[in-house]
Every structure is written in C-alpha cells, then in structure tokens.
Design a protein around this motif. Structure first.
Motif, PDB file in Angstrom:
ATOM      1  N   ILE A 232       0.815  -1.213   0.000  1.00  0.00           N
ATOM      2  CA  ILE A 232       0.000   0.000   0.000  1.00  0.00           C
ATOM      3  C   ILE A 232       0.853   1.269   0.000  1.00  0.00           C
ATOM      4  CG2 ILE A 232      -0.220   0.120   2.524  1.00  0.00           C
ATOM      5  CD1 ILE A 232      -2.975   0.881  -0.107  1.00  0.00           C
ATOM      6  N   VAL A 233       2.048   1.210   0.586  1.00  0.00           N
ATOM      7  CA  VAL A 233       2.902   2.400   0.612  1.00  0.00           C
ATOM      8  C   VAL A 233       3.326   2.768  -0.806  1.00  0.00           C
ATOM      9  CG1 VAL A 233       5.101   3.354   1.393  1.00  0.00           C
ATOM     10  CG2 VAL A 233       3.687   2.018   2.975  1.00  0.00           C
ATOM     11  N   ASN A 234       3.806   1.786  -1.565  1.00  0.00           N
ATOM     12  CA  ASN A 234       4.171   2.039  -2.962  1.00  0.00           C
ATOM     13  C   ASN A 234       2.975   2.573  -3.734  1.00  0.00           C
ATOM     14  OD1 ASN A 234       6.854   1.381  -2.927  1.00  0.00           O
ATOM     15  ND2 ASN A 234       6.645  -0.538  -4.052  1.00  0.00           N
ATOM     16  N   SER A 235       1.819   1.918  -3.548  1.00  0.00           N
ATOM     17  CA  SER A 235       0.620   2.319  -4.270  1.00  0.00           C
ATOM     18  C   SER A 235       0.260   3.768  -3.985  1.00  0.00           C
ATOM     19  CB  SER A 235      -0.542   1.390  -3.892  1.00  0.00           C
ATOM     20  OG  SER A 235      -1.723   1.747  -4.561  1.00  0.00           O
ATOM     21  N   CYS A 236       0.304   4.149  -2.727  1.00  0.00           N
ATOM     22  CA  CYS A 236      -0.055   5.525  -2.350  1.00  0.00           C
ATOM     23  C   CYS A 236       0.963   6.533  -2.868  1.00  0.00           C
ATOM     24  CB  CYS A 236      -0.191   5.636  -0.832  1.00  0.00           C
ATOM     25  SG  CYS A 236      -1.650   4.806  -0.158  1.00  0.00           S
ATOM     26  N   GLN A 237       2.239   6.157  -2.865  1.00  0.00           N
ATOM     27  CA  GLN A 237       3.260   7.067  -3.386  1.00  0.00           C
ATOM     28  C   GLN A 237       3.085   7.272  -4.892  1.00  0.00           C
ATOM     29  OE1 GLN A 237       6.891   5.191  -2.088  1.00  0.00           O
ATOM     30  NE2 GLN A 237       6.904   6.250  -0.108  1.00  0.00           N
ATOM     31  N   ILE A 238       2.781   6.185  -5.603  1.00  0.00           N
ATOM     32  CA  ILE A 238       2.517   6.305  -7.042  1.00  0.00           C
ATOM     33  C   ILE A 238       1.290   7.166  -7.275  1.00  0.00           C
ATOM     34  CG2 ILE A 238       1.869   5.030  -9.122  1.00  0.00           C
ATOM     35  CD1 ILE A 238       3.472   2.644  -7.946  1.00  0.00           C
ATOM     36  N   MET A 239       0.242   6.922  -6.502  1.00  0.00           N
ATOM     37  CA  MET A 239      -1.002   7.685  -6.637  1.00  0.00           C
ATOM     38  C   MET A 239      -0.754   9.171  -6.424  1.00  0.00           C
ATOM     39  SD  MET A 239      -4.233   7.863  -7.190  1.00  0.00           S
ATOM     40  CE  MET A 239      -5.736   8.721  -6.726  1.00  0.00           C
ATOM     41  N   ASP A 240       0.044   9.495  -5.446  1.00  0.00           N
ATOM     42  CA  ASP A 240       0.313  10.901  -5.136  1.00  0.00           C
ATOM     43  C   ASP A 240       0.957  11.601  -6.328  1.00  0.00           C
ATOM     44  OD1 ASP A 240       0.515  13.184  -3.322  1.00  0.00           O
ATOM     45  OD2 ASP A 240       2.665  12.774  -3.311  1.00  0.00           O
ATOM     46  N   GLN A 241       1.955  10.961  -6.936  1.00  0.00           N
ATOM     47  CA  GLN A 241       2.624  11.593  -8.072  1.00  0.00           C
ATOM     48  C   GLN A 241       1.747  11.583  -9.315  1.00  0.00           C
ATOM     49  OE1 GLN A 241       5.604  13.281  -7.952  1.00  0.00           O
ATOM     50  NE2 GLN A 241       4.804  13.947  -9.944  1.00  0.00           N
ATOM     51  N   PHE A 242       1.094  10.455  -9.589  1.00  0.00           N
ATOM     52  CA  PHE A 242       0.187  10.368 -10.733  1.00  0.00           C
ATOM     53  C   PHE A 242      -0.890  11.434 -10.654  1.00  0.00           C
ATOM     54  CE2 PHE A 242      -4.041   8.851 -11.992  1.00  0.00           C
ATOM     55  CZ  PHE A 242      -3.870   8.743 -13.365  1.00  0.00           C
TER      56      PHE A 242
END
Length: 256
Positions: A232-242
């Motif tokens: 979930i950490v990776n997912s949220c970090q990707i989401m933030d930049q996307f």
C-alpha cells in the motif's frame, strides 16, 4: 439475505468517488472513481455509459476505453458468464457491485471484455508492459466488432491516439503500470516502483496524447492494486505523483 438499503443509488464497498469538472471545460461534472481492485471499474463504466445514453451525451456507439496497466487484463468471457451478464439488472447497482465482487475473475483480468460484451465500452486502447504492439477484434452480444489495440511503446501509443477522433472516453489507470519488474514483488528481483520523474515522463498533460484525451473524458477509474504495486505504501506514493500530474491540490484539472 442482506439487501442494500439503496440498491439504485450506491457504489461498491471501499470505493472513493469524487466529482470533478469536465476536462473539456463544459459546465457539467464527471466522476473520478478510486478503487482497490481493478475489476470494479466495470461497475463505473456501466453506470457512466448508461448515464451518457440517458442524457443524450453519447456521441459514439460506446465510449472508447483508454487504459494504462502493467498487465493486459483481457481474459476472455466464458459462455456461462456471457449469459449471466445479459441477465444482469443494470439499474440495480447493488446487484451489479455484488456480481462484480463475487462472480468476476478474482485475478482482476476479465472486466474489460465483460464490458465489451455488453457494449458498455467501444474500442479498447491499452498501454501495457507485457507485449509488443498487437491488434485484435472481439464481438459483443449483438455481433458488433470492438477493436483492441495494445501498445508497449509510449510514442506509438501517442501517435495512434492523436490520429483518432474519440469523442467519448473512459480513462482507466492501474497504478501497477508504474512498477519495474514482473508486477508482484515475489516475481522479480528488480521489483521497484517508478521514480517520480519516470511517472512524469508518462503522465504529462502537455503531451499531445493528453491534449487529445482530456477534453473527451467522461469518467476516470483509478485502481490502486497494492498487491501488484509491492504494498500500500508504494501504491499511495505512485497515486500521489500520478494524481498531481493531472490535478491541483484543490482537485481541479491542471490544464484548465
């Protein structure tokens, strides 16, 4: 046994739904659906396609699906599921959500062709990390053809989109596209997420492909898929930049 209290006005559990301005600059709004598992995008494509038709906003037979995903997600629809889909009461949103949760392939790779079968989406244009360019055709329940165009090279994807004239688009993103490696941590020794700069190279509203897509979007589905993003950490970090590539902190389109 437990019927939804509002079966005609509900969303799948765990869904986060936001209203945003229409990216074409018109007065109406569209929805941005953030989902944990990708198969629930079907629910929103169905709802949005029907609303477009009811409000006479559908300018083509069905919206083009422009999807970005590590995987192809093009599992064929079994014959028994085709019959079940045809019998689905599309106005009962609770039943649709339950059907997608319980009856769709749990690997989240069958939703696209299920939507094609019901003509909820038209052509499918896919940017993915699995294969080189390929093109195919599937038929829906009425015998209509739906083109499927798959790209691995971003520039070729962009050239193809710019040459089209899609007037209704569902924009779909699975955040696991932005992962180096096989797509699940245990599959690859070099598994890691794209850097922020790498994400910016793909999601850039100044690029011609987004100048073509954005004014014609009628809905956005974003799948977090933490299991394929390494957690979930990776997912949220990707989401933030996307997300920050398309929207301001106030959830307004950057290009507007």
């Amino acid at each position: 046994m437990y019927e939804n209290k509002e079966p005609y006005n509900c969303n799948p559990p765990g869904t986060h739904l936001e209203q945003v301005a229409h990216p074409g600059g018109s007065d109406r709004t569209i929805e941005k659906a953030i989902i944990m598992e990708h198969r629930f995008a079907f629910f929103f494509w169905m709802k949005w396609r029907n609303l477009l038709s009811d409000n006479e906003l559908l300018k083509q037979s069905a919206p083009t699906l422009v999807t970005i995903d590590w995987h192809r997600d093009l599992a064929p629809v079994p014959d028994d599921q085709k019959k079940a889909l045809e019998q689905l009461n599309q106005s009962n949103l609770s039943d649709v959500a339950n059907y997608v949760w319980a009856q769709f392939d749990q690997t989240n790779d069958g939703h696209i062709l299920c939507a094609s079968w019901l003509n909820l989406i038209g052509d499918v244009i896919l940017l993915q990390n699995t294969t080189s360019y390929q093109e195919s055709t599937v038929k829906d329940r009425n015998g209509n053809d739906h083109g499927i165009f798959e790209f691995r090279d971003f520039n070729r994807f962009q050239e193809f989109m710019v040459d089209r004239n899609d007037q209704n688009i569902f924009f779909d993103i699975d955040l696991d596209y932005f992962i180096h490696g096989k797509g699940k941590r245990q599959y690859s020794d070099d598994f890691h997420r794209y850097s922020d700069e790498e994400i910016k190279q793909v999601i850039d509203i100044s690029k011609p492909v987004f100048q073509q897509i954005l004014p014609n979007i009628n809905g956005i589905t974003i799948a977090l898929e933490p299991g394929y993003c390494g957690g979930i950490v990776n997912s949220c970090q990707i989401m933030d930049q996307f997300h920050s590539q398309l929207f301001t902190e106030n959830n307004e389109w950057k290009h507007l």
